[in-house]
Design an enzyme around this catalytic site. Structure first.
Site, PDB file in Angstrom:
ATOM      1  N   ASP A 125     -43.958  22.915   1.618  1.00  0.00           N
ATOM      2  CA  ASP A 125     -43.220  22.520   0.422  1.00  0.00           C
ATOM      3  C   ASP A 125     -41.938  21.801   0.892  1.00  0.00           C
ATOM      4  O   ASP A 125     -41.622  21.778   2.087  1.00  0.00           O
ATOM      5  CB  ASP A 125     -42.901  23.723  -0.479  1.00  0.00           C
ATOM      6  CG  ASP A 125     -42.641  23.276  -1.927  1.00  0.00           C
ATOM      7  OD1 ASP A 125     -42.359  22.073  -2.149  1.00  0.00           O
ATOM      8  OD2 ASP A 125     -42.697  24.118  -2.839  1.00  0.00           O
TER       9      ASP A 125
HETATM   10  C1  NOJ Z   1     -40.947  21.440  -4.622  1.00  0.00           C
HETATM   11  C2  NOJ Z   1     -41.975  22.136  -5.460  1.00  0.00           C
HETATM   12  O1  NOJ Z   1     -41.976  23.518  -5.200  1.00  0.00           O
HETATM   13  C3  NOJ Z   1     -43.378  21.589  -5.255  1.00  0.00           C
HETATM   14  O2  NOJ Z   1     -44.253  22.212  -6.137  1.00  0.00           O
HETATM   15  C4  NOJ Z   1     -43.372  20.103  -5.412  1.00  0.00           C
HETATM   16  O3  NOJ Z   1     -44.687  19.604  -5.330  1.00  0.00           O
HETATM   17  C5  NOJ Z   1     -42.474  19.523  -4.344  1.00  0.00           C
HETATM   18  N1  NOJ Z   1     -41.116  20.007  -4.553  1.00  0.00           N
HETATM   19  C6  NOJ Z   1     -42.475  17.998  -4.314  1.00  0.00           C
HETATM   20  O4  NOJ Z   1     -41.800  17.494  -5.393  1.00  0.00           O
END
Ligand code: NOJ
Length: 745
Positions: free
Chosen positions: A277
């Site tokens: 993530d």
């Molecule tokens: C953080 C989020 O937790 C995740 O779900 C998302 O896809 C990413 N950022 C990218 O934006």
């Protein structure tokens, strides 16, 4: 010249012969052939994902040097083609970028939030919606979305509850698979968008419902509750997976080799790639799990995380880590293989560019808007109705449309709508005017202009207007910003002056129909008491207005069911239907705290598992939802009462439409394993069906369940069916119906 020819052949996908390899068109051969030609830096580059906004020369320079494998956060087709051109035509090996974005519930045509989609209990419709999203997003250059989110969530304080399918493992898996199929398409072509199942794992179990918080889910509960949706999506071909931010039992997921290397790849045979993530590799430093970003990178790559999203850990430290022997070349090669495999599978080498003309053309097609409208209809749950709904156009002459969500084109789209355009939203106000303005007089007086507003004057105006109407249609809820990532709450009642406004409207004596648009199940005790009907729309998306208008006026019938338990109050959280059997189950004879004096001879208020001040029941159980008629269920019957572990159980029930309107009922099939080597849930959803029933009609509905689907991880942590007695229910929600028994030998 040779390089140019190589690229040409690569793009054409034809047989390619190089000094080192034979390029035969087969995915694995192509991966190996390319890998052989890569320098270590180019390999590490493929594992690096960069966020870009507009065309940035520094980012382009990195791409030219082979230091970027993927980008996120840009979706202008012209800019994307420019970046892709640098990667494909100006870098040494011409490896295309995989371009990603959070396309969560639609790209431009926005569908209900995923929690709302789950309320449809209609996987075909959800697949269709994901297909629409893929067609729109790929036309704009997005070939990889960070969806579906498969996090089981049992705490409505957690803002991201909006983004998943709710509390149930089975429903979550079915909806996840539907989205994967919709995004990726049946056959891979230029409209295929790789799915990314996330967040691996247990992220939704954040303590206290506070985002990014620690979780403490045991391996057995992971395997029985949290992991099955991921496994189902991997089996359905999900191309990528994202690790979660949280630490579970002390181990941050992004550094958890047991989960990624052993379970995901070892046990399930996942051959796609795993992305961290956003900065979750670096965040292992914040977790106190790694002393610096370099060590965090080492932990992540060795745990099986192939791509680094915005920690710069791999690009900055992998080479050094290999030199020091802390990361093996084989580990890096495998990660690169995983990334390249998906790039080949998606056809990026053959078709790296987007047709810039097409981009605008496919957006907001009539079919897309219709799919969004039907999804908003099916996701709406009728929670209460004293008979006021549907409105009778021949009797109602004037309606008041009021409330902060009546005309909130941005907010009804919900969380995670980077690309949704409020200008295309059809709000309830617009839909009621357009569709029913000829039948009834429509007065509009918002009362409150946004959901957190305190505004007595506004309320007074709405009350005055209510007196001129036969019926009040009040659109309340939460703005989009109140749920989603990092947007958690401790109080999940309507905010601002909304309750005050509902009370004042109700006091006029006019029937009050509430429509609630929200990112989570809210506590609704007050609203139930001060209204005549409640339709819960979650955040319904672009076409939410027509959907709710048609439901109110009876041109559509409610059929959604709650994908999550609605608590009576925050103190009941976590409350979910499939909790384990306790040693002292609530038996309904307990005395509530305020039922004084005690009954004669009573010395205590009860000794079972309940709350003295709010009983045991939630406000609305999982699977609940009314319609405009009464559906009667017969007792279910089973074909036979004894089964072997490899048999298929068949059960059926008859439902009768006892009213005078057609309905579509979601029948739910639940099972309880009476005795296990470990305690088992009181009920588990094992199947559901949406069935149309005409007025007066009786329909027999059959369910089949392979007995193997009763297996679970018991005391020995092996997945199997444990013979013994079971009960099954076929009912309209998780709290009703009579069980029948059967036995597995
Ligand atoms: C953080 C989020 O937790 C995740 O779900 C998302 O896809 C990413 N950022 C990218 O934006």
């Amino acid at each position: 010249m040779i390089k140019y020819l190589y690229r040409l052949l690569l793009m054409a996908g034809v047989v390619f012969i190089s000094v080192t390899s034979v390029f035969a068109g087969n995915e694995e051969d192509r991966v190996e052939a390319l890998l052989q030609q890569m320098t270590l830096q180019e390999k590490i580059g493929q594992l690096n994902q960069l966020s870009v906004g507009g065309f940035d020369q520094n980012a382009a320079g990195m791409m030219r040097a082979g230091m970027v494998g993927s980008i996120l956060n840009e979706c202008n087709p012209k800019v994307l083609n420019r970046y892709q051109k640098v990667a494909v035509e100006e870098s040494r090996l011409g490896i295309p970028l995989i371009i990603s974005r959070d396309v969560i519930h639609g790209f431009k045509t926005i569908f209900p939030i995923p929690l709302g989609l789950a309320a449809t209990f209609d996987p075909e419709l959800v697949e269709k919606g994901a297909r629409v999203a893929a067609v729109e997003a790929t036309a704009n250059g997005i070939r990889w979305t960070f969806s579906p989110m498969l996090d089981i969530a049992r705490d409505p304080r957690w803002g991201r509850i909006a983004e998943g399918s709710g509390e149930d493992t089975y429903l979550d898996a079915v909806m996840g698979v539907a989205m994967v199929k919709g995004y990726q398409g049946e056959a891979i072509d230029q409209t295929s968008m790789a799915a990314c199942v996330k967040h691996f794992v247990a992220y939704g179990a954040a303590e206290g419902g506070r985002d990014y918080n620690s979780t403490g889910i045991t391996e057995r509960t992971l395997r029985n509750v949290y992991l099955p949706p991921f496994e189902a999506c991997v089996k359905a071909g999900a191309m990528t997976l994202m690790t979660s931010f949280n630490d579970n039992d002390g181990i941050p997921s992004t550094g958890n080799g047991f989960l990624v290397n052993d379970v995901l790849r070892g046990e399930w045979g996942f051959d796609g790639f795993v992305v961290s993530d956003w900065a979750s590799i670096y965040e292992m430093v914040n977790h106190g799990f790694a002393e610096d970003n370099k060590r965090a990178g080492e932990l992540a790559i060795n745990a099986g995380v192939d791509m680094d999203m915005m920690s710069y850990a791999y690009i900055s430290h992998l080479e050094e880590l290999i030199g020091e022997g802390k990361v093996s070349m084989e580990t890096v090669d495998n990660a690169v293989r995983n990334v390249l495999r998906i790039k080949f599978r998606l056809g990026l080498f053959e078709n790296p560019y987007i047709d810039e003309q097409r981009a605008e053309e496919v957006l907001y097609s009539p079919e897309a808007l219709e799919a969004a409208r039907v999804s908003a209809v099916e996701s709406a749950v009728l929670l209460t109705n004293d008979g006021v709904l549907p409105l009778d156009k021949s009797k109602v002459t004037t309606v008041l449309v009021t409330g902060p969500m009546a005309n909130a084109p941005h907010d009804q789209l919900g969380t995670w709508t980077f690309d949704g355009e409020p200008a295309h939203t059809v709000t309830p106000l617009k839909a009621i005017r357009d569709l029913y303005g000829k039948d009834v007089k429509v007065i509009y007086e918002p009362g409150l202009t946004f959901t957190r507003e305190f505004n007595e004057d506004g309320i007074a105006k709405a009350v005055k207007a209510a007196r001129k109407a036969d019926v009040v249609l009040a659109f309340m809820g939460e703005e989009a910003i109140m749920s989603g990532e990092a947007h958690c709450l401790t109080d999940i009642t309507l905010k601002g002056d909304q309750r005050k406004m509902i009370e004042a409207l109700h006091a006029t004596g006019r029937p009050v129909v509430l429509n609630i648009m929200a990112g989570r199940p809210l506590v609704l005790d007050f609203e139930i008491e001060h209204s005549d009907a409640i339709i819960y729309s979650f955040h319904p998306g672009t076409m939410g207005g027509p959907a709710v208008a048609q439901l109110i006026f009876g041109d559509e019938t409610p059929s959604g069911k709650t994908p999550i338990t609605f608590p009576k109050n925050v103190g009941q959280i976590p409350i979910y239907y499939n909790h384990n059997m306790t040693g002292r189950p609530y038996n309904g004879t307990e005395t509530m705290l305020y039922d004084i004096p005690l009954r004669a001879g009573q010395t205590s208020l009860g000794n079972t598992s309940y709350w003295l001040d709010s009983t045991f029941e939630p406000e609305f159980p999982f699977g609940y939802g009314l319609t405009y008629t009464t559906i009667e269920y017969s007792e279910p019957s089973v074909e036979k009462t004894e089964y072997g572990v490899n048999d298929v159980l068949r059960a059926s029930v008859e439902i009768t439409n006892a009213g005078d309107r057609e309905a579509e009922e979601v029948l739910q099939f639940y099972v309880r394993d009476m005795v296990g080597s470990v305690t088992r849930p009181v009920k588990e959803l094992k199947g559901f069906k949406r069935v149309k029933v005409a007025p007066g009609e009786t329909v027999k509905v059959e369910f089949e369940l392979p007995v193997q689907d009763l297996s679970f991880y018991g005391i020995d942590m092996k997945k199997k069916v444990e013979p013994g007695k079971f009960r099954l229910w076929i009912a309209g929600d998780s709290a009703s119906g009579k069980p029948v028994e059967f036995e597995v030998e």
